[in-house]
Motif scaffolding. Structure first.
Motif, mmCIF file in Angstrom:
data_model
loop_
_atom_site.group_PDB
_atom_site.id
_atom_site.type_symbol
_atom_site.label_atom_id
_atom_site.label_comp_id
_atom_site.label_asym_id
_atom_site.label_seq_id
_atom_site.Cartn_x
_atom_site.Cartn_y
_atom_site.Cartn_z
ATOM 1 N N ASN A 2 -6.703 5.251 -6.141
ATOM 2 C CA ASN A 2 -6.265 5.021 -4.762
ATOM 3 C C ASN A 2 -4.848 5.513 -4.519
ATOM 4 O O ASN A 2 -4.552 6.122 -3.484
ATOM 5 C CB ASN A 2 -6.375 3.535 -4.420
ATOM 6 C CG ASN A 2 -7.818 3.058 -4.343
ATOM 7 O OD1 ASN A 2 -8.735 3.858 -4.111
ATOM 8 N ND2 ASN A 2 -8.029 1.780 -4.549
ATOM 9 N N TYR A 3 -3.950 5.256 -5.470
ATOM 10 C CA TYR A 3 -2.576 5.729 -5.334
ATOM 11 C C TYR A 3 -2.516 7.257 -5.387
ATOM 12 O O TYR A 3 -1.659 7.870 -4.741
ATOM 13 C CB TYR A 3 -1.690 5.113 -6.417
ATOM 14 C CG TYR A 3 -0.993 3.850 -5.972
ATOM 15 C CD1 TYR A 3 -1.632 2.946 -5.115
ATOM 16 C CD2 TYR A 3 0.288 3.537 -6.391
ATOM 17 C CE1 TYR A 3 -1.000 1.787 -4.694
ATOM 18 C CE2 TYR A 3 0.935 2.383 -5.977
ATOM 19 C CZ TYR A 3 0.280 1.508 -5.138
ATOM 20 O OH TYR A 3 0.913 0.369 -4.708
ATOM 21 N N ILE B 83 -3.650 -1.884 0.089
ATOM 22 C CA ILE B 83 -3.981 -1.622 -1.318
ATOM 23 C C ILE B 83 -3.006 -2.331 -2.252
ATOM 24 O O ILE B 83 -3.413 -2.930 -3.259
ATOM 25 C CB ILE B 83 -3.992 -0.099 -1.580
ATOM 26 C CG1 ILE B 83 -5.137 0.547 -0.794
ATOM 27 C CG2 ILE B 83 -4.110 0.205 -3.063
ATOM 28 C CD1 ILE B 83 -5.115 2.065 -0.809
ATOM 29 N N LEU B 84 -1.721 -2.292 -1.920
ATOM 30 C CA LEU B 84 -0.712 -2.951 -2.757
ATOM 31 C C LEU B 84 -0.915 -4.453 -2.778
ATOM 32 O O LEU B 84 -0.872 -5.089 -3.846
ATOM 33 C CB LEU B 84 0.679 -2.603 -2.231
ATOM 34 C CG LEU B 84 1.866 -3.304 -2.887
ATOM 35 C CD1 LEU B 84 1.922 -2.989 -4.377
ATOM 36 C CD2 LEU B 84 3.162 -2.911 -2.214
ATOM 37 N N SER B 85 -1.153 -5.051 -1.621
ATOM 38 C CA SER B 85 -1.366 -6.485 -1.548
ATOM 39 C C SER B 85 -2.589 -6.900 -2.357
ATOM 40 O O SER B 85 -2.563 -7.898 -3.083
ATOM 41 C CB SER B 85 -1.523 -6.919 -0.087
ATOM 42 O OG SER B 85 -1.801 -8.302 0.003
ATOM 43 N N SER B 86 -3.654 -6.125 -2.256
ATOM 44 C CA SER B 86 -4.880 -6.438 -3.000
ATOM 45 C C SER B 86 -4.648 -6.356 -4.504
ATOM 46 O O SER B 86 -5.117 -7.207 -5.267
ATOM 47 C CB SER B 86 -6.000 -5.472 -2.592
ATOM 48 O OG SER B 86 -6.293 -5.591 -1.217
ATOM 49 N N ALA B 87 -3.910 -5.333 -4.943
ATOM 50 C CA ALA B 87 -3.647 -5.156 -6.372
ATOM 51 C C ALA B 87 -2.805 -6.296 -6.924
ATOM 52 O O ALA B 87 -3.087 -6.833 -8.007
ATOM 53 C CB ALA B 87 -2.945 -3.819 -6.613
ATOM 54 N N LEU B 88 -1.767 -6.698 -6.201
ATOM 55 C CA LEU B 88 -0.900 -7.760 -6.688
ATOM 56 C C LEU B 88 -1.600 -9.113 -6.684
ATOM 57 O O LEU B 88 -1.502 -9.884 -7.647
ATOM 58 C CB LEU B 88 0.370 -7.828 -5.832
ATOM 59 C CG LEU B 88 1.369 -6.680 -5.996
ATOM 60 C CD1 LEU B 88 2.556 -6.876 -5.064
ATOM 61 C CD2 LEU B 88 1.848 -6.582 -7.443
#
Length: 445
Positions: free
Chosen positions: A314-315, A354-359
């Motif tokens: 994704n990144y 995406i960042l919020s989901s990963a963290l």
């Protein structure tokens, strides 16, 4: 289902909170933010530096203000944020045109007040309203409140973008006046004050709204929280140590800040770029409104990316889209160059999701809020550092004090952005090559 009484404390705070969020965040000068400061007489270097100061003020004020809210209550902090908003608008409204160091001092004071307002409002407003709902056994309604905020804030931002860009354009304002039968002719030196004046009016309404907020009895401050500021910073340091030991969290934050900082830097100068590619100032609001509307389309795509792809995958997509957008922007293609701003806006909308989901997938519940606060600190520091480097680049390009000189310096400096992003992403790839396997893990079905 029982309808809550219209006079209940929670209902009163809910309505005022929604209106507060809409008016606090929907600024009429957003579509012309950069050109406003440059037309006032700042150089592009000075404009970049005051935004660096703004980011640093938020970093150092956010955690202490949160601790202060826990100690004395949330309402005083929200009122103080509104008061700072009123003051920042007054300072900018009376800032002298082409005032040299005096103008710089006014603009710097404006950014400091803005940063303090952002820090004091952050979290305190939500906590007050959530506690109000919880006190009446209605905490389950909180997602509905957030949904209302998002919906009304989108409409508020749309209106602010369109109105702000319209009143800033002297030619359009003169045309409107002629259409209405008036012989008034507007100069840029006058119309650049119009979005600020409108924001001062909305700031006054914001202050009135906050004065009507009421703290629920369960949120009364307690004396033993006097040492909370120190412990809050200690929690931040502990969260940082945990992130350093967790490859997924570290990659998510570092990779996110590299992408976020360079896009935010460009968007800070967005109106200057639009002027460089020969778009009329009246169109800036339409462009801003369209960019804001992209969020509605990006959300389901981002949700699918999180559900089916690894963090590394994704990144990689976000980085590729960002490089494509920045490369296109660097060519400064008249009119059509606006299309390259689209992937940058898409990435900004998708990155947060995406960042919020990963963290949230890797952090424990007990540490979640602190880790997210640490992420916010890092992102503001990253933006501040990128702003400082960009200011040095503008300085090296002999950026002067006039708007034309600032435009020329910016047109050269933006060519560095894709190179800087590529360089930092290559370093990121080398640093995390040992963790490739864990970063390629797909989410569990």
């Amino acid at each position: 289902m029982n309808t809550p009484p219209a006079t209940s404390l929670a209902e009163r705070n809910r309505k005022r909170f929604i209106a507060f969020r809409v008016l606090f965040n929907s600024r009429f000068y957003y579509p012309v933010l950069a050109v406003l400061f440059l037309d006032l007489g700042l150089s592009a270097t000075e404009y970049t530096l005051i935004n660096f100061v703004w980011a640093i003020v938020i970093v150092f004020a956010e955690v202490p203000s949160g601790a202060l809210a826990d100690r004395i209550g949330r309402r005083p902090l929200v009122i103080a944020a509104a008061a700072c908003m009123v003051l920042e608008m007054i300072v900018l409204l009376v800032a002298p045109l082409n005032g040299g160091l005096t103008l710089l001092a006014f603009c710097l004071f404006n950014r400091v007040l803005s940063g303090i307002a952002e820090a004091m409002a952050s979290g305190a407003d939500e906590s007050l309203v959530y506690d109000s709902l919880a006190a009446e056994g209605r905490s389950g309604e909180w997602p509905n409140v957030l949904a209302d905020v998002m919906r009304w804030q989108s409409l508020g931002m749309l209106a602010a973008m369109l109105i702000g860009a319209t009143v800033y354009d002297p030619h359009l304002m003169s045309t409107i006046a002629a259409f209405l039968g008036s012989d008034l002719r507007f100069a840029q030196s006058l119309t650049l004050r119009f979005p600020i004046a409108l924001n001062l009016l909305s700031a006054a309404v914001v202050l009135w709204l906050t004065l009507g907020l009421r703290e629920p009895a369960s949120s009364a401050a307690v004396p033993h929280r006097a040492v909370k500021a120190v412990s809050a910073w200690q929690d931040i340091l502990n969260a940082g140590a945990w992130i350093l030991r967790t490859p997924v969290a570290l990659f998510a934050i570092v990779g996110g800040v590299l992408i976020d900082s360079v896009i935010r830097l460009f968007l800070t100068f967005g109106s200057v770029y639009f002027r460089l590619i020969e778009l009329p100032e009246a169109s800036f609001g339409l462009i801003g409104a369209a960019m804001a509307g992209l969020g509605l389309l990006v959300a389901p795509l981002a949700r699918r990316m999180v559900a089916t792809g690894s963090l590394l995958h994704n990144y990689g997509i976000l980085a590729a889209l960002t490089l494509f957008g920045l490369l296109g922007v660097a060519f400064r293609i008249p009119w059509w160059g606006v299309l390259f701003a689209i992937p940058l806006s898409v990435v900004m909308n998708a990155l947060g999701f995406i960042l919020s989901s990963a963290l949230n997938a890797v952090v424990s519940s007990a540490q979640r809020a602190t880790v997210l606060s640490f992420k916010g600190l890092v992102f503001n520091l990253g933006y501040g550092f990128a702003s400082l480097l960009f200011a040095l680049a503008l300085r090296a390009l002999r950026d002067g004090g006039s708007a034309d000189q600032a435009d020329l310096a910016f047109s050269s400096a933006i060519q560095v952005l894709p190179l800087w992003l590529l360089f930092t992403l290559l370093i990121l790839t080398l640093l995390f090559r040992r963790h490739r396997v864990v970063l390629q893990e797909r989410p569990a079905r």
